[in-house]
Design a protein around this motif. Structure first.
Motif, PDB file in Angstrom:
ATOM      1  N   GLN A 280       0.843  -1.179   0.000  1.00 51.28           N
ATOM      2  CA  GLN A 280       0.000   0.000   0.000  1.00 51.28           C
ATOM      3  C   GLN A 280       0.891   1.246   0.000  1.00 51.28           C
ATOM      4  OE1 GLN A 280      -3.010  -1.747  -0.676  1.00 51.28           O
ATOM      5  NE2 GLN A 280      -3.951  -0.233   0.636  1.00 51.28           N
TER       6      GLN A 280
ATOM      7  N   TYR B  37       0.896   5.285   0.106  1.00 47.48           N
ATOM      8  CA  TYR B  37       0.172   6.523   0.383  1.00 47.48           C
ATOM      9  C   TYR B  37       1.041   7.706  -0.044  1.00 47.48           C
ATOM     10  CZ  TYR B  37      -3.157   3.837   3.202  1.00 47.48           C
ATOM     11  OH  TYR B  37      -4.105   2.936   3.617  1.00 47.48           O
TER      12      TYR B  37
ATOM     13  N   ASN C  88      -1.313  -1.196  -4.442  1.00 47.75           N
ATOM     14  CA  ASN C  88      -2.281  -0.122  -4.550  1.00 47.75           C
ATOM     15  C   ASN C  88      -1.620   1.210  -4.233  1.00 47.75           C
ATOM     16  OD1 ASN C  88      -4.845  -1.633  -5.037  1.00 47.75           O
ATOM     17  ND2 ASN C  88      -4.309  -2.538  -3.074  1.00 47.75           N
TER      18      ASN C  88
ATOM     19  N   LEU D   6      -2.498   5.088  -3.187  1.00 46.32           N
ATOM     20  CA  LEU D   6      -3.569   5.903  -2.633  1.00 46.32           C
ATOM     21  C   LEU D   6      -3.197   7.372  -2.767  1.00 46.32           C
ATOM     22  CD1 LEU D   6      -3.285   3.137  -0.642  1.00 46.32           C
ATOM     23  CD2 LEU D   6      -5.510   4.060  -0.003  1.00 46.32           C
TER      24      LEU D   6
ATOM     25  N   TYR E 255      -8.528   9.501   0.620  1.00 46.88           N
ATOM     26  CA  TYR E 255      -7.654   9.029  -0.450  1.00 46.88           C
ATOM     27  C   TYR E 255      -8.470   8.272  -1.485  1.00 46.88           C
ATOM     28  CZ  TYR E 255      -3.495   9.989   2.400  1.00 46.88           C
ATOM     29  OH  TYR E 255      -2.504  10.598   3.141  1.00 46.88           O
TER      30      TYR E 255
ATOM     31  N   GLU F  12      -8.129   5.218  -4.223  1.00 47.39           N
ATOM     32  CA  GLU F  12      -7.264   4.043  -4.374  1.00 47.39           C
ATOM     33  C   GLU F  12      -7.180   3.629  -5.837  1.00 47.39           C
ATOM     34  OE1 GLU F  12      -6.845  -0.493  -2.520  1.00 47.39           O
ATOM     35  OE2 GLU F  12      -8.323   0.922  -1.732  1.00 47.39           O
TER      36      GLU F  12
END
Length: 420
Positions: free
Chosen positions: A361, A363, A382, A384, A392, A394
């Motif tokens: 993930q 961010y 992913n 974000l 956020y 995605e």
């Protein structure tokens, strides 16, 4: 080829660096003499690797001692001459000379050389800024040193991609004798006299085959009283032959798996912050780092690290269920052999590399929307992106690709969107 390639480096880029160091003189020239000794020691070590099999760990440490001693001398020279007008020159060499330690690095020694080269460029930039208007030889000196390590990286990538290659012959000593002449001919096949074989002998097999369905006429019929599934008492005899079952293969280690009973490590070693074998540590903080530092996490589980300040890079290697939060990076962040990891950038990050990782993930911050993400052999990734209201959006990174042949352009590859 391994020895010849290294000799090309010694006789080419290294000599250019030594010549410019001699022209500058003073501490730079004295320091360069130690650098030359280190490269010569490594050349002898590589020559040894072409003559013998890989040594034991204890013996390897002993064989590497000449090179490691020279590296220590180079770094100690810098510490003893902090008041030198060429301190930035000495620091550039001292910070990047550990690149010669690639011989003990596997399975990716070439990126290690680049990492060391990048570490030294913090000081070569200072040299350029200080001397570019005073003496152009210093700029040439900087380029020569950076080029020397770049050539070393290319050499390692070509000849020792996954680590130093040992010949596998003998246990050292004299080099193997040169190959001589053509190889001996293969042993002759055993003599068979076909002249005494009659036509009937040669055609017997074909005669049997040509019988067709009649070939089974001579077989004995198995009656019901001879069938073991109808007569359990027949099973009491010796068991029929059974082919050996295929032994279950050793399962491949999962990313992030491995020995976790080693004591946890959280320390600064030169320009590298080592965070290893941490388990359940959710409040790890790297404070007051230098811009040329690298934060390296290895085999950590259920842990989180916060990096305060600007550093050169962050690496997560073989980590599981870990997270990292950082302000700004000079080069980028890298995930290798990880499972279920997360990262959040609060400021700027140029690149993100994801390799052999399942579950990542990412961010991003508003300042990092121009980041470059490179992924390979990974899944469940992913990104974000901040919306501006604290939430956020995605976006998955494609894992499947479709390739078609286009005559004008050759192969054309496009990502395949998941419809599930």
């Amino acid at each position: 080829m391994s020895v010849n390639g290294y000799q090309d480096i010694v006789q080419g880029p290294l000599q250019a660096y030594l010549e410019l160091s001699k022209q500058i003189g003073g501490d730079v020239a004295a320091h360069a003499a130690l650098v030359n000794s280190a490269f010569q020691a490594q050349l002898r070590y590589i020559q040894l690797a072409t003559q013998r099999s890989k040594p034991s760990q204890n013996e390897e440490v002993s064989l590497l001692a000449p090179t490691s001693d020279q590296i220590s001398s180079i770094q100690q020279f810098r510490e003893k001459n902090r008041t030198s007008p060429y301190f930035n020159h000495l620091s550039a060499i001292s910070e990047s000379i550990p690149a010669l330690g690639w011989v003990a690095v596997s399975p990716t020694p070439a990126p290690y050389v680049k990492e060391m080269n990048d570490a030294g460029q913090f000081y070569t930039n200072r040299v350029l800024k200080e001397w570019k208007e005073k003496d152009k030889r210093h700029a040439e000196w900087c380029r020569a040193w950076v080029q020397l390590l770049a050539e070393l990286q290319a050499y390692v990538k070509q000849n020792h991609t996954t680590g130093l290659v040992w010949s596998g012959r003998g246990s050292g000593g004299a080099p193997p004798p040169p190959p001589g002449g053509m190889p001996p001919p293969p042993p002759a096949l055993p003599e068979v006299d076909f002249s005494n074989m009659t036509v009937d002998d040669r055609s017997a097999l074909f005669a049997e085959i040509n019988q067709g369905e009649a070939i089974t006429s001579s077989l004995k019929k198995v009656t019901s009283d001879m069938q073991t599934h109808k007569n359990p008492q027949l099973r009491q005899g010796p068991a029929p032959f059974k082919a050996a079952g295929k032994a279950p293969g050793k399962p491949l280690p999962a990313p992030g798996a491995g020995v976790m009973d080693k004591p946890p490590v959280f320390m600064r070693d030169g320009k590298k912050w080592l965070i290893e074998y941490q388990k359940g540590a959710s409040n790890l903080v790297v404070e007051n780092p230098d811009m040329n530092n690298v934060v390296y996490m290895f085999r950590c589980r259920d842990s989180a690290v916060t990096v305060k300040g600007k550093v050169n890079g962050v690496v997560l290697d073989s980590c599981t269920k870990c997270a990292v939060v950082f302000d700004n990076l000079v080069s980028g962040v890298e995930f290798v052999n990880c499972q279920s990891v997360q990262m959040q950038v609060l400021g700027k990050v140029p690149t993100i590399s994801i390799d052999k990782t399942d579950g990542c993930q990412v961010y991003l911050s508003p300042e990092s929307l121009d980041v470059e993400i490179v992924s390979s052999k990974s899944s469940e990734m992913n990104v974000l992106i901040p919306k501006g209201n604290g939430d956020y959006s995605e976006h998955p990174i494609p894992e499947q690709f479709k390739t078609v042949l286009s005559k004008p352009a050759g192969l054309v590859t496009t990502p395949v969107e998941s419809k599930g």
